[in-house]
Design a protein around this motif. Structure first.
Motif, PDB file in Angstrom:
ATOM      1  N   TYR A   1       3.923  37.002  21.786  1.00 39.27           N
ATOM      2  CA  TYR A   1       4.800  38.117  21.432  1.00 39.27           C
ATOM      3  C   TYR A   1       4.184  39.470  21.773  1.00 39.27           C
ATOM      4  O   TYR A   1       3.003  39.701  21.537  1.00 39.27           O
ATOM      5  N   SER A   2       5.022  40.356  22.311  1.00 39.93           N
ATOM      6  CA  SER A   2       4.659  41.769  22.422  1.00 39.93           C
ATOM      7  C   SER A   2       5.946  42.579  22.357  1.00 39.93           C
ATOM      8  O   SER A   2       6.974  42.182  22.912  1.00 39.93           O
ATOM      9  N   ILE A   3       5.887  43.691  21.655  1.00 36.80           N
ATOM     10  CA  ILE A   3       7.068  44.544  21.526  1.00 36.80           C
ATOM     11  C   ILE A   3       7.522  45.042  22.897  1.00 36.80           C
ATOM     12  O   ILE A   3       8.716  45.152  23.150  1.00 36.80           O
ATOM     13  N   LYS A   4       6.581  45.290  23.776  1.00 34.71           N
ATOM     14  CA  LYS A   4       6.913  45.757  25.130  1.00 34.71           C
ATOM     15  C   LYS A   4       7.761  44.708  25.854  1.00 34.71           C
ATOM     16  O   LYS A   4       8.793  45.035  26.446  1.00 34.71           O
ATOM     17  N   ASN A   5       7.330  43.439  25.810  1.00 33.33           N
ATOM     18  CA  ASN A   5       8.097  42.374  26.465  1.00 33.33           C
ATOM     19  C   ASN A   5       9.464  42.181  25.829  1.00 33.33           C
ATOM     20  O   ASN A   5      10.452  41.923  26.522  1.00 33.33           O
TER      21      ASN A   5
ATOM     22  N   GLN B   1      15.386  42.720  25.836  1.00 31.52           N
ATOM     23  CA  GLN B   1      16.616  43.307  25.309  1.00 31.52           C
ATOM     24  C   GLN B   1      17.389  44.022  26.418  1.00 31.52           C
ATOM     25  O   GLN B   1      18.604  43.904  26.512  1.00 31.52           O
ATOM     26  N   LYS B   2      16.685  44.731  27.260  1.00 35.17           N
ATOM     27  CA  LYS B   2      17.324  45.409  28.403  1.00 35.17           C
ATOM     28  C   LYS B   2      17.935  44.382  29.353  1.00 35.17           C
ATOM     29  O   LYS B   2      19.064  44.552  29.829  1.00 35.17           O
ATOM     30  N   GLU B   3      17.199  43.289  29.628  1.00 38.51           N
ATOM     31  CA  GLU B   3      17.736  42.223  30.479  1.00 38.51           C
ATOM     32  C   GLU B   3      19.009  41.644  29.880  1.00 38.51           C
ATOM     33  O   GLU B   3      19.987  41.379  30.599  1.00 38.51           O
ATOM     34  N   TYR B   4      19.025  41.443  28.561  1.00 39.14           N
ATOM     35  CA  TYR B   4      20.216  40.887  27.902  1.00 39.14           C
ATOM     36  C   TYR B   4      21.374  41.873  27.941  1.00 39.14           C
ATOM     37  O   TYR B   4      22.526  41.479  28.122  1.00 39.14           O
ATOM     38  N   SER B   5      21.089  43.160  27.793  1.00 40.58           N
ATOM     39  CA  SER B   5      22.145  44.177  27.916  1.00 40.58           C
ATOM     40  C   SER B   5      22.729  44.169  29.322  1.00 40.58           C
ATOM     41  O   SER B   5      23.956  44.241  29.497  1.00 40.58           O
TER      42      SER B   5
ATOM     43  N   ASP C   1      15.122  42.544  17.228  1.00 41.13           N
ATOM     44  CA  ASP C   1      14.849  42.333  15.810  1.00 41.13           C
ATOM     45  C   ASP C   1      13.341  42.414  15.596  1.00 41.13           C
ATOM     46  O   ASP C   1      12.624  41.449  15.848  1.00 41.13           O
ATOM     47  N   ASN C   2      12.871  43.575  15.141  1.00 44.13           N
ATOM     48  CA  ASN C   2      11.435  43.755  14.930  1.00 44.13           C
ATOM     49  C   ASN C   2      10.888  42.849  13.833  1.00 44.13           C
ATOM     50  O   ASN C   2       9.775  42.361  13.925  1.00 44.13           O
ATOM     51  N   LYS C   3      11.673  42.608  12.785  1.00 47.83           N
ATOM     52  CA  LYS C   3      11.214  41.748  11.688  1.00 47.83           C
ATOM     53  C   LYS C   3      11.164  40.292  12.133  1.00 47.83           C
ATOM     54  O   LYS C   3      10.246  39.567  11.785  1.00 47.83           O
ATOM     55  N   GLY C   4      12.174  39.851  12.874  1.00 43.89           N
ATOM     56  CA  GLY C   4      12.227  38.469  13.340  1.00 43.89           C
ATOM     57  C   GLY C   4      11.349  38.214  14.551  1.00 43.89           C
ATOM     58  O   GLY C   4      11.052  37.074  14.887  1.00 43.89           O
ATOM     59  N   GLY C   5      10.989  39.278  15.234  1.00 46.59           N
ATOM     60  CA  GLY C   5      10.058  39.147  16.347  1.00 46.59           C
ATOM     61  C   GLY C   5      10.686  38.755  17.660  1.00 46.59           C
ATOM     62  O   GLY C   5      10.061  38.074  18.457  1.00 46.59           O
ATOM     63  N   GLY C   6      11.920  39.187  17.924  1.00 42.13           N
ATOM     64  CA  GLY C   6      12.499  38.826  19.201  1.00 42.13           C
ATOM     65  C   GLY C   6      13.757  39.601  19.517  1.00 42.13           C
ATOM     66  O   GLY C   6      14.317  40.294  18.676  1.00 42.13           O
TER      67      GLY C   6
END
Length: 142
Positions: free
Chosen positions: A91-95, A100-104, A127-132
């Motif tokens: 996990y990384s917030i950057k990835n 999220q951009k790819e999904y948009s 989802d920062n809490k859920g990690g994804g």
């Protein structure tokens, strides 16, 4: 794949997901490589469908039911089978922001820029809490 008029998700020529879907109907479709059911003991039940192939893409879909009625579908999509055994080391917030951009962008290609419809709404979320990050469809009039 996603019909913006009805909120249906076409799986193949014989099967689709719709806003009236029940848990039993979903189970009977026998989708993906595997299904994991979790009863949250509060009226909510989740069923995760792993590596459901639609056209040339793979999906990991989580169906959330309240009292057996479909409320939410969250999913991720990739052009190759999705690993379900990732750990927090991956996990990384950057990835996740990139995903999220790819999904948009995927949603834009699939349905255009509109996100609210008569049947509900759909969006790309982080989802920062859920990690994804994922795409979330919520059924119900908005």
């Amino acid at each position: 794949m996603i019909d913006i008029t009805t909120g249906h998700i076409t799986i193949d020529s014989n099967n689709s997901i719709n806003p009236e879907l029940t848990i039993l109907e979903l189970k009977n479709l026998n989708l993906g490589e595997s299904q994991i059911e979790t009863d949250l003991q509060n009226g909510w039940t989740r069923i995760q469908v792993n590596n459901l192939k639609i056209d040339n893409e793979y999906f990991l879909m989580t169906f959330s039911f309240l009292n057996s009625a479909i409320q939410i579908i969250s999913f991720i999509v990739d052009n190759k089978p999705i690993q379900t055994n990732k750990s927090w080391y991956d996990y990384s917030i950057k990835n996740e922001k990139l995903k999220q951009k790819e999904y948009s962008d995927w949603l834009d290609r699939q349905i255009g820029s509109k996100r609210k419809f008569k049947w509900g709404e759909i969006e790309s979320v982080l989802d920062n809490k859920g990690g994804g990050s994922s795409i979330v469809m919520r059924y119900g009039k908005k």
